[in-house]
Scaffold this motif. Sequence first.
Motif: not given
Length: 604
Positions: A478-498
């Motif tokens: 989830x951390x990695x998915x959020x990092x990918x999204x924020x790096x290239x979309x510039x949208x705020x994203x966080x990875x979190x333990x459910x």
Amino acid sequence: MCGIVGYIGNEDIKEILVDGLKELEYRGYDSAGIAVLQDNEIHSFKAVGKLQNLVEKTKDFTVENFGMGIGHTRWATHGKPTEINAHPHLGEFSYVVHNGIIENYQELKKELSQSGVAFLSQTDTEVIVHLFEKNYEKLKDSFKAFEATVEKLEGAYAVLLITKVDPQKIFFAKNGSPMIVGNDGKGDIFFGSSDAALIGKANEVIYLDDGDYGYTSSKEGIVLLSDKKPKALNKKALTGDKISAQKGGFRFFMEKEIYEQSEVLVDTIMGRVLDEKIYFEELDENFFDGIEEIKICACGTSYNSGLACSYLFERQAKIKTSVEIASEFRYKEPLLDPKSLFVVISQSGETADTLEALKMARSAGLKTLAICNVDNSSIVRIADHTLLTRAGIEKGVASTKAFATQVMVMWMLSLYIAQHKKSMSKENILSEIEAIRHIPNAVVVENRLHEKIKRLSKRYLHGHGFFFIGRDLFYPLALEGALKLKEISYLHAEGYPAGEMKHGPIALADSELFTIALMPKTLHYDKVKSNVEELSARDATILAISPERFELADDYVHTYHSDHPMSEFFEMMVVTQLLALEVSIRLGNDVDMPRNLAKSVTVE
Ligand code: AGP
């Protein structure tokens, strides 16, 4: 962080420099420049922004016959990305390009200013060229002047310098930043800060070590010194083909690299996954003797892969494992136990924070192991042992196949340790081996999946944020998915333990909060499901990624490889990568060169 090229020879100097810079543009791209020395004249061009701007600027500049040149593509550290701050930097009669940071530049600048030097730029680099010229005024010998200059520099650098007072030579020095010099056997000499710039040009190369310096000329070839003494040239054949470094029909390198994962994972496991055991020819039988715990240290995506695999090290290898962010680790005055194995993970092998952490561990007497994608990189050269991830050149700044191969190497490593420590039964090892063999299938990008995500992506271009949630191994994913999204979309994203959402972030839940829920069937499905239900009850918009249809989800991506947690992990990894890619494309962003980032972060 920046890219450097250099060339001496009879071919088209401008073309060779620009072509080399194209290969390195992923390392930094806020400005670029070249300087060409021919017939005692130096022609220099610089342009802000992408390399294409430099190409435009130099389109009427032609060079024929013997000459030399240096070039640079920059990612700003000292001074804004302006033309004045772009390299090459000039003095009265010399030009320099530099990658790294001169830590004592303020002090040197002060001394030089007091002696009458006027500085044009705000960079640390400019001190090098002025210092060289001052030394030359005193010593009247270009090489001695260069040597005296290098002696004064503190910090990290890879430097190339050309000067009208010695128009046959390129001077070079390396300390802490990568630099490679190579030749083509016909008398032409090439420089690059990565071998990508030399592929197809040089056929043998020397990976310079820290403290190396010297000069090259077509008469004398490569003259290399260290500690003021001549040093033998440790030449290596340069292999690799340029085609594989091109986009091959995909819109972006990142897209190509997502699709390549199945193929490169086969390379990663080849010769390492045998019928009944895991084997690493790089590790001795007694490699783990005396090791009582593992400390993993890395940055960004590499940190995420380390965190994911820490679950495997503890669960499978039954070895205590901790994971540290390298930039934090460096300054926390860590207590290091020589019975720990210190594992650094790095795609590039040049990340300054990781490299420094590795040096600290080594000096504290720990055994060190690098998980790295670039052979002969600084990290590989320093670590006691290395497991190469074999992902091939990764050009997209947002790491994809490097992450996949890192996870794979560490999964195999956890089993390797389990074999050694006999912490798993033979049957369990065999079923893990079976699962590993299945992974290249699990990451194949099906047309159906990619089309679905293309369509879905249009619903996820706004809102006030994304939460990628997962448990266990799927939390680092989830951390990695959020990092990918924020790096290239510039949208705020966080990875979190459910399971942690209810301890705070759930307060943000409303229809504009997008939750990307990783819901594997094989690991805590019911637990994650309740966490997602809690969010759904607060009207959060849910995209569920799961083999089980989840009725409360607004959107759903069906996964199919659900026989093993790692198959689910790898398949969901692809889904999150494609989502980031398609959102970024819809937003019109440059997927491969996202703003403010660079592929290789060689500064603190
Ligand atoms: C990955 O998408 C990032 N660009 C970044 O977080 C990267 O993983 C980090 O800088 C570490 O790089 P390394 O693996 O080359 O050490």
